[in-house]
Scaffold this motif. Structure first.
Motif, PDB file in Angstrom:
ATOM      1  N   LEU A 144       8.968  18.247   2.276  1.00  0.00           N
ATOM      2  CA  LEU A 144       7.564  17.991   2.591  1.00  0.00           C
ATOM      3  C   LEU A 144       7.115  18.995   3.651  1.00  0.00           C
ATOM      4  N   PRO A 145       5.808  19.247   3.786  1.00  0.00           N
ATOM      5  CA  PRO A 145       5.331  20.168   4.829  1.00  0.00           C
ATOM      6  C   PRO A 145       5.592  19.580   6.212  1.00  0.00           C
ATOM      7  N   PRO A 146       5.501  20.387   7.255  1.00  0.00           N
ATOM      8  CA  PRO A 146       5.676  19.859   8.614  1.00  0.00           C
ATOM      9  C   PRO A 146       4.712  18.705   8.869  1.00  0.00           C
ATOM     10  N   GLY A 147       5.224  17.659   9.451  1.00  0.00           N
ATOM     11  CA  GLY A 147       4.426  16.468   9.711  1.00  0.00           C
ATOM     12  C   GLY A 147       5.176  15.233   9.263  1.00  0.00           C
ATOM     13  N   THR A 148       4.435  14.161   9.021  1.00  0.00           N
ATOM     14  CA  THR A 148       5.054  12.881   8.672  1.00  0.00           C
ATOM     15  C   THR A 148       4.285  12.222   7.541  1.00  0.00           C
ATOM     16  N   ARG A 149       5.052  11.563   6.654  1.00  0.00           N
ATOM     17  CA  ARG A 149       4.440  10.770   5.593  1.00  0.00           C
ATOM     18  C   ARG A 149       5.057   9.379   5.637  1.00  0.00           C
ATOM     19  N   VAL A 150       4.181   8.355   5.701  1.00  0.00           N
ATOM     20  CA  VAL A 150       4.626   6.959   5.748  1.00  0.00           C
ATOM     21  C   VAL A 150       4.046   6.239   4.541  1.00  0.00           C
ATOM     22  N   ARG A 151       4.930   5.588   3.780  1.00  0.00           N
ATOM     23  CA  ARG A 151       4.485   4.830   2.611  1.00  0.00           C
ATOM     24  C   ARG A 151       4.907   3.377   2.781  1.00  0.00           C
ATOM     25  N   VAL A 152       3.952   2.456   2.636  1.00  0.00           N
ATOM     26  CA  VAL A 152       4.217   1.013   2.762  1.00  0.00           C
ATOM     27  C   VAL A 152       3.896   0.374   1.420  1.00  0.00           C
ATOM     28  N   GLU A 153       4.907  -0.328   0.843  1.00  0.00           N
ATOM     29  CA  GLU A 153       4.736  -0.966  -0.454  1.00  0.00           C
ATOM     30  C   GLU A 153       5.235  -2.406  -0.385  1.00  0.00           C
ATOM     31  N   GLN A 154       4.743  -3.216  -1.294  1.00  0.00           N
ATOM     32  CA  GLN A 154       5.213  -4.604  -1.444  1.00  0.00           C
ATOM     33  C   GLN A 154       5.101  -5.380  -0.136  1.00  0.00           C
ATOM     34  N   LEU A 155       3.960  -5.263   0.512  1.00  0.00           N
ATOM     35  CA  LEU A 155       3.758  -5.960   1.790  1.00  0.00           C
ATOM     36  C   LEU A 155       3.842  -7.471   1.589  1.00  0.00           C
ATOM     37  N   PHE A 156       4.703  -8.127   2.385  1.00  0.00           N
ATOM     38  CA  PHE A 156       4.917  -9.576   2.372  1.00  0.00           C
ATOM     39  C   PHE A 156       5.468 -10.074   1.033  1.00  0.00           C
ATOM     40  N   ALA A 157       6.113  -9.186   0.271  1.00  0.00           N
ATOM     41  CA  ALA A 157       6.645  -9.601  -1.029  1.00  0.00           C
ATOM     42  C   ALA A 157       7.705 -10.681  -0.872  1.00  0.00           C
ATOM     43  N   ARG A 158       8.470 -10.654   0.210  1.00  0.00           N
ATOM     44  CA  ARG A 158       9.515 -11.652   0.442  1.00  0.00           C
ATOM     45  C   ARG A 158       9.103 -12.664   1.505  1.00  0.00           C
ATOM     46  N   VAL A 159       7.825 -12.662   1.842  1.00  0.00           N
ATOM     47  CA  VAL A 159       7.306 -13.659   2.792  1.00  0.00           C
ATOM     48  C   VAL A 159       6.121 -14.339   2.106  1.00  0.00           C
ATOM     49  N   PRO A 160       6.392 -15.208   1.146  1.00  0.00           N
ATOM     50  CA  PRO A 160       5.298 -15.780   0.343  1.00  0.00           C
ATOM     51  C   PRO A 160       4.278 -16.556   1.165  1.00  0.00           C
ATOM     52  N   ALA A 161       4.732 -17.149   2.288  1.00  0.00           N
ATOM     53  CA  ALA A 161       3.794 -17.888   3.115  1.00  0.00           C
ATOM     54  C   ALA A 161       2.696 -16.976   3.675  1.00  0.00           C
ATOM     55  N   ARG A 162       3.046 -15.710   3.927  1.00  0.00           N
ATOM     56  CA  ARG A 162       2.052 -14.751   4.416  1.00  0.00           C
ATOM     57  C   ARG A 162       1.308 -14.100   3.252  1.00  0.00           C
ATOM     58  N   ARG A 163       2.008 -13.861   2.169  1.00  0.00           N
ATOM     59  CA  ARG A 163       1.407 -13.182   1.030  1.00  0.00           C
ATOM     60  C   ARG A 163       0.248 -13.984   0.442  1.00  0.00           C
ATOM     61  N   LYS A 164       0.375 -15.300   0.405  1.00  0.00           N
ATOM     62  CA  LYS A 164      -0.662 -16.100  -0.249  1.00  0.00           C
ATOM     63  C   LYS A 164      -1.949 -16.143   0.555  1.00  0.00           C
ATOM     64  N   PHE A 165      -1.885 -15.756   1.830  1.00  0.00           N
ATOM     65  CA  PHE A 165      -3.092 -15.760   2.654  1.00  0.00           C
ATOM     66  C   PHE A 165      -3.827 -14.421   2.607  1.00  0.00           C
ATOM     67  N   LEU A 166      -3.258 -13.436   1.937  1.00  0.00           N
ATOM     68  CA  LEU A 166      -3.977 -12.182   1.767  1.00  0.00           C
ATOM     69  C   LEU A 166      -5.140 -12.390   0.788  1.00  0.00           C
ATOM     70  N   ARG A 167      -6.189 -11.612   0.986  1.00  0.00           N
ATOM     71  CA  ARG A 167      -7.378 -11.779   0.159  1.00  0.00           C
ATOM     72  C   ARG A 167      -7.310 -10.869  -1.068  1.00  0.00           C
ATOM     73  N   THR A 168      -8.419 -10.764  -1.759  1.00  0.00           N
ATOM     74  CA  THR A 168      -8.462  -9.939  -2.958  1.00  0.00           C
ATOM     75  C   THR A 168      -8.321  -8.467  -2.593  1.00  0.00           C
ATOM     76  N   ALA A 169      -8.012  -7.661  -3.594  1.00  0.00           N
ATOM     77  CA  ALA A 169      -7.866  -6.228  -3.360  1.00  0.00           C
ATOM     78  C   ALA A 169      -9.153  -5.629  -2.802  1.00  0.00           C
ATOM     79  N   ARG A 170     -10.296  -6.125  -3.253  1.00  0.00           N
ATOM     80  CA  ARG A 170     -11.574  -5.619  -2.761  1.00  0.00           C
ATOM     81  C   ARG A 170     -11.761  -5.933  -1.277  1.00  0.00           C
ATOM     82  N   SER A 171     -11.446  -7.160  -0.880  1.00  0.00           N
ATOM     83  CA  SER A 171     -11.586  -7.545   0.525  1.00  0.00           C
ATOM     84  C   SER A 171     -10.638  -6.754   1.419  1.00  0.00           C
ATOM     85  N   GLU A 172      -9.397  -6.565   0.965  1.00  0.00           N
ATOM     86  CA  GLU A 172      -8.438  -5.817   1.772  1.00  0.00           C
ATOM     87  C   GLU A 172      -8.842  -4.344   1.863  1.00  0.00           C
ATOM     88  N   TYR A 173      -9.435  -3.833   0.789  1.00  0.00           N
ATOM     89  CA  TYR A 173      -9.918  -2.453   0.826  1.00  0.00           C
ATOM     90  C   TYR A 173     -11.046  -2.296   1.848  1.00  0.00           C
TER      91      TYR A 173
END
Length: 623
Positions: A144-173
């Protein structure tokens, strides 16, 4: 009894994540702030489904080597605290970076799949580490070029109690977009790019250039028309530890919104949502906006680190000031001073929808045109008078022709005098007539001006009352023959008791009367007939909402007094429907040009609008 034991590190990280990471926008904020602190000049953000599926941040900052990346994923490891601020003698409040708790990356990695790639400038290649919900599953070289790249995927996938409180994709956007907009406003020297993908389609939502002027960057992000409907702010004040500075742009009162979500506030380059600052903005605009309307602005407050605590909230969206009342007073006076420089302006252009309703090709008359003799007298320059068989109705005046051949629209006209040479210096021009006995039509050097005579005179009368000291007179106390006893919650009584000294300066004299009651001995003379019980409850609610300050409640009381003055001004002003002579119209225009804040009435509506000559020519197809 239960035994005390240490929690597993994975669970500790998840608990910490609960403080820092509430939704994709929270994780995005932490990662982008890291990129800013790394000295990035360009930051690219890519979202998928508003960050629910994936969020990725790429920057060209200083980067990290493999050892630093390993430390970065450990709790309480940071590069943002210099050695001088660490230790028993260290002044941690002197930190000048956007964050320093050192928990963002490990907290995110404990509740998501985190891919961290980075390359130091000058290094041959970079390094990559992948942590899946707290477990390191992969590491090795990365291209990769000089610098940093951070990728976050599957947020709260293993924490269903937190995942169910997330809103729709539009609201999170929308929440993620708000985060990036605020950070982009705070850093005009950095180029930001934001893309969002959904259902296999990706589009660029935001793109800014590095090094843009602050006003240009703010207007690009909030609304393009803000640049032409705002005033610039740049004020300083000395403090015991240095200089406090307020910069930014503030929308004219006539350019307002129905909600307060277009107010962007920053402290030392950090986006905040602070109650004290919001209250200061409300106080500055209190006599220029209706209660259900809100200002549009972006304010940047910079002050010495010793005067502000930025670590009050885990997400650092709230701050605490050493001299809270001094900060609020500085903002209120600064905003009022800046708005006074634009006091003769209003939201300049007429509403676009109103412009679209102009008729460019009037319908053919359904009745006979005026008698030829009348037309001939117009073109020959001879005076003529419409037949006086009956007055023209309002409908006739609007339609242009009467129902009979001898009934013409009635009007009032005076001979048009030539424009004097000094008229070029008059921003509001020279009066040419009056429409519906309500709107003054004036000709300016650069266009056509329409003035609402009642709204304009209402502002003029209010400013005269202030200049004559009516505001101070309204604050004078009127002692009650029999003091009122107002029963309140004990907590509300505590709040009012602490604020009693500040309220007394506005003429409201109260004292404690037992654990759950207040005694009202005097009220401001302007609101002598007010319901004291309701007044005290409103003041207590205001203090609870905005926090206790040195002059808590005084702001709301001042607004009540300002409302009284505004009511007096409304009743003492020229009413719509009153016929004015050309001399009276011109006198009103000249006084408007010399009066502070004359561009808007006491409710935030414009007192005048201007139709440029270019717009006039467009209406007739000349442009």
């Amino acid at each position: 009894m239960p035994h005390i034991r240490r929690l597993p590190s994975v669970l500790v990280n998840r608990i910490a994540a609960g403080e820092v990471v509430e939704r994709p926008a929270s994780a995005l904020k932490e990662v982008v702030e890291n990129a800013i602190d790394a000295g990035a000049a360009r930051i690219a953000i890519a979202l998928t489904d508003g960050g629910l599926t994936r969020l990725e941040v790429t920057d060209d900052g200083c980067g990290m080597d493999a050892a630093e990346m390993e430390l970065a994923l450990e709790r309480h490891a940071t590069s943002k605290l210099p050695d001088a601020l660490i230790g028993e003698e260290g002044a941690i409040e002197m930190v000048e970076t956007l964050g320093f708790r050192g928990e963002a990356l490990p907290s995110i990695a404990s509740v998501a799949r985190l891919t961290l790639e980075s390359r130091v400038h000058g290094a041959a290649d970079g390094w990559r580490r992948v942590v899946d919900h707290g477990d390191l599953i992969e590491e090795g070289p990365a291209a990769l070029p000089p610098g940093t790249r951070v990728r976050v995927e599957q947020l709260f996938a293993r924490v269903p109690a937190r995942r169910k409180f997330l809103r729709t994709a539009r609201s999170e956007y929308i929440a993620s977009l708000d985060v990036i907009r605020r950070l982009a406003m705070a850093r005009p020297e950095i180029a930001f790019t934001l893309t969002n993908g959904a259902e296999g389609k990706e589009r660029t939502v935001l793109r800014t250039q590095a090094g843009e002027p602050l006003a240009t960057r703010v207007a690009q992000i909030i609304a393009h028309e803000l640049k032409d409907n705002s005033v610039a702010i740049d004020l300083t004040r000395d403090t015991p530890h240095g200089t406090m500075r307020l910069t930014g742009i503030a929308g004219l009162p006539t350019y307002n919104r129905g909600v307060a979500d277009h107010q962007y506030l920053f402290v030392n380059g950090r986006p905040v949502k602070d109650r004290l600052l919001v209250g200061a903005v409300r106080g500055a605009y209190s006599d220029m906006l209706a209660r259900d309307r809100h200002a549009v602005l972006a304010l940047f407050l910079d002050l010495p680190p010793q005067d502000v605590d930025v670590n009050v909230h885990p997400a650092k969206t709230e701050v605490r000031f050493r001299d809270a009342s001094g900060v609020r007073g500085f903002i209120v006076s600064g905003l009022r001073q800046a708005l006074a420089t634009g006091d003769r302006r209003s939201a300049q252009g007429p509403d676009r929808k109103a412009m679209e309703r102009w008729q460019t090709e009037p319908a053919a008359p359904t009745t006979a045109p005026p008698q030829s003799g009348a037309l001939e007298s117009i073109f020959s320059g001879r005076d003529w008078t419409a037949p006086q068989s009956r007055p023209a109705s309002v409908g006739e005046a609007r339609s242009g022709w009467g129902d009979t051949g001898d009934a013409l629209p009635m009007g009032r006209a005076e001979e048009a005098a030539p424009i004097p040479a000094e008229a070029r210096r008059y921003p509001l021009g020279i009066a040419r007539g009056q429409v519906a006995n309500t709107y003054i039509v004036a000709e300016a050097a650069d266009g056509l001006v329409l003035v609402d005579q009642h709204a304009a005179h209402e502002r003029l009368v209010l400013e005269r009352l202030r200049a004559a000291g009516a505001g101070e007179a309204a604050k004078r106390s009127q002692a009650l023959l029999v003091p009122d006893v107002v029963e309140l919650d004990e907590v509300d009584c505590d709040r009012l008791e602490e604020a009693a000294e500040g309220l007394a300066r506005f003429g409201l004299v109260i004292e404690r009367f037992g654990p759950a009651a207040m005694l009202v001995r005097a009220v401001p003379s302007a609101i002598a007939k007010a319901d004291t019980g309701r007044l005290l409850r409103d003041l207590a609610d205001d203090i609870a909402h905005h926090g206790h300050q040195q002059d808590s409640g005084a702001l709301l009381l001042a607004e009540r007094l300002e409302y009284t003055l505004a009511t007096m001004a409304c009743h003492g002003s020229v009413r719509a429907g009153r016929v004015l002579s050309v001399a009276e119209m011109n006198a009103l225009l000249r006084e408007m040009e010399a009066t502070p804040r004359s561009g808007q009435c006491n409710h935030g509506r414009p007192t005048w609008v201007k139709l440029s000559m270019e717009d006039v020519e467009k209406l007739f197809g000349r442009h």
